[in-house]
Enzyme design. Structure first.
Site, PDB file in Angstrom:
ATOM      1  NE  ARG A 152      -3.821   0.321   2.228  1.00 16.60           N
ATOM      2  CZ  ARG A 152      -4.608   0.770   3.204  1.00 16.60           C
ATOM      3  NH1 ARG A 152      -4.662   0.135   4.365  1.00 16.60           N
ATOM      4  NH2 ARG A 152      -5.334   1.862   3.031  1.00 16.60           N
ATOM      5  CB  CYS A 169      -2.095   3.736   9.441  1.00 16.06           C
ATOM      6  SG  CYS A 169      -3.424   4.295  10.540  1.00 16.06           S
TER       7      CYS A 169
END
Length: 285
Positions: free
Chosen positions: A180, A240
């Site tokens: 990611r 995050c």
């Protein structure tokens, strides 16, 4: 009296049912929102209360930056009160194992002025693997008074990140999985990639393995954070996808003996919502 940042399953077994201790089950999965509650109902540590990331540990989307804005003080206080958590309560939080969602409660309690909180090392995975007792009954506790007083200086917003991302005195850590971070996949946000200049520290790297999700020893954690540059900067900021898993990196940072880091509240879900913000893919040097 202070409490340890991390407690073992042996410690919890000895203190199970002790006065002033409240176990908080924070099992949650990003793409399976009902999984944590369902597994709690199928079996949990005796006396544990369930804390829902979406319902208890965040405001609804739109009431702040990103997918999981910080909860309002009155909402957080109400959730803690329903769980029987008061000023003198020692909260022991756990999740499936690696602390990646339990640390959100750890961070929030401290943000709202409650220092008596620990994580259970290895979480429910270790507890159940050791054959320790579980129950299905949902406990009910008398409501307590919980006063939520937000502390300043524990998180930053996107404007601060824009300034800090090129500051040599700041280390920004992206807590998501490497694929990611590098922009190879993005299962939930509309744009893939990372904040330019951020280093990647996937939160699972702070524990031994998926099968044995206890935190690495302090010396090992410290070595790895130093390798990323933590020993040479004035501040560390973690983010995050939405500000949940980043709290586990902040927990590990303190476990390693560094000063408390800062949380980017909205995280990538906030950052990538403005197309004109700088974004990168691939790895950083």
């Amino acid at each position: 009296m202070s409490v340890p940042q991390l407690v073992s399953t042996d410690w919890l077994a000895r203190n199970l049912g002790g006065a002033g201790i409240r176990i908080a089950d924070v099992r949650w999965a990003l793409l399976e929102k009902a999984r944590g509650r369902n597994e709690y109902l199928q079996g949990h540590i005796p006396g544990a209360v369930f804390m829902d990331v979406d319902g208890d540990l965040a405001s609804p989307r739109g009431q702040g930056p990103g997918r999981h804005p910080l909860p309002r003080p009155e909402k957080f206080a109400a959730s803690m009160s329903r769980a029987g958590i008061g000023a003198g309560t020692h909260v022991v939080a756990h999740d499936f194992g690696d602390g990646s969602t339990a640390a959100r409660l750890w961070w929030l309690l401290r943000y709202f002025g409650h220092e008596r909180v620990s994580l259970l090392d290895g979480g429910f995975r270790r507890w159940s693997a050791e054959g320790r007792p579980v129950e299905v009954a949902v406990p009910a506790y008398s409501p307590t008074e919980f006063v939520a007083q937000a502390r300043e200086g524990m998180f930053v917003d996107a404007d601060a990140i824009e300034r800090l991302r090129t500051d040599p005195g700041t280390l920004i850590l992206d807590s998501r999985m490497t694929e990611r971070y590098e922009g190879k996949v993005e299962p939930i946000d509309p744009v893939a990639g990372h904040i330019p200049g951020a280093r990647n520290r996937p939160y699972p790297a702070n524990v031994r393995s998926a099968q044995d999700p206890c935190f690495l020893e302090r010396a090992r954690l410290r070595e790895e954070f130093i390798r990323l540059g933590a020993g040479k900067v004035e501040r560390v900021v973690a983010y995050c996808g939405s500000g949940v898993n980043a709290c586990q990196n902040l927990f590990a940072l303190q476990l390693a003996g560094f000063d408390p880091g800062l949380l980017y509240e909205g995280s990538w879900s906030d950052w990538c919502s403005v197309p004109t913000r700088a974004m990168s893919t691939g790895s950083e040097p």
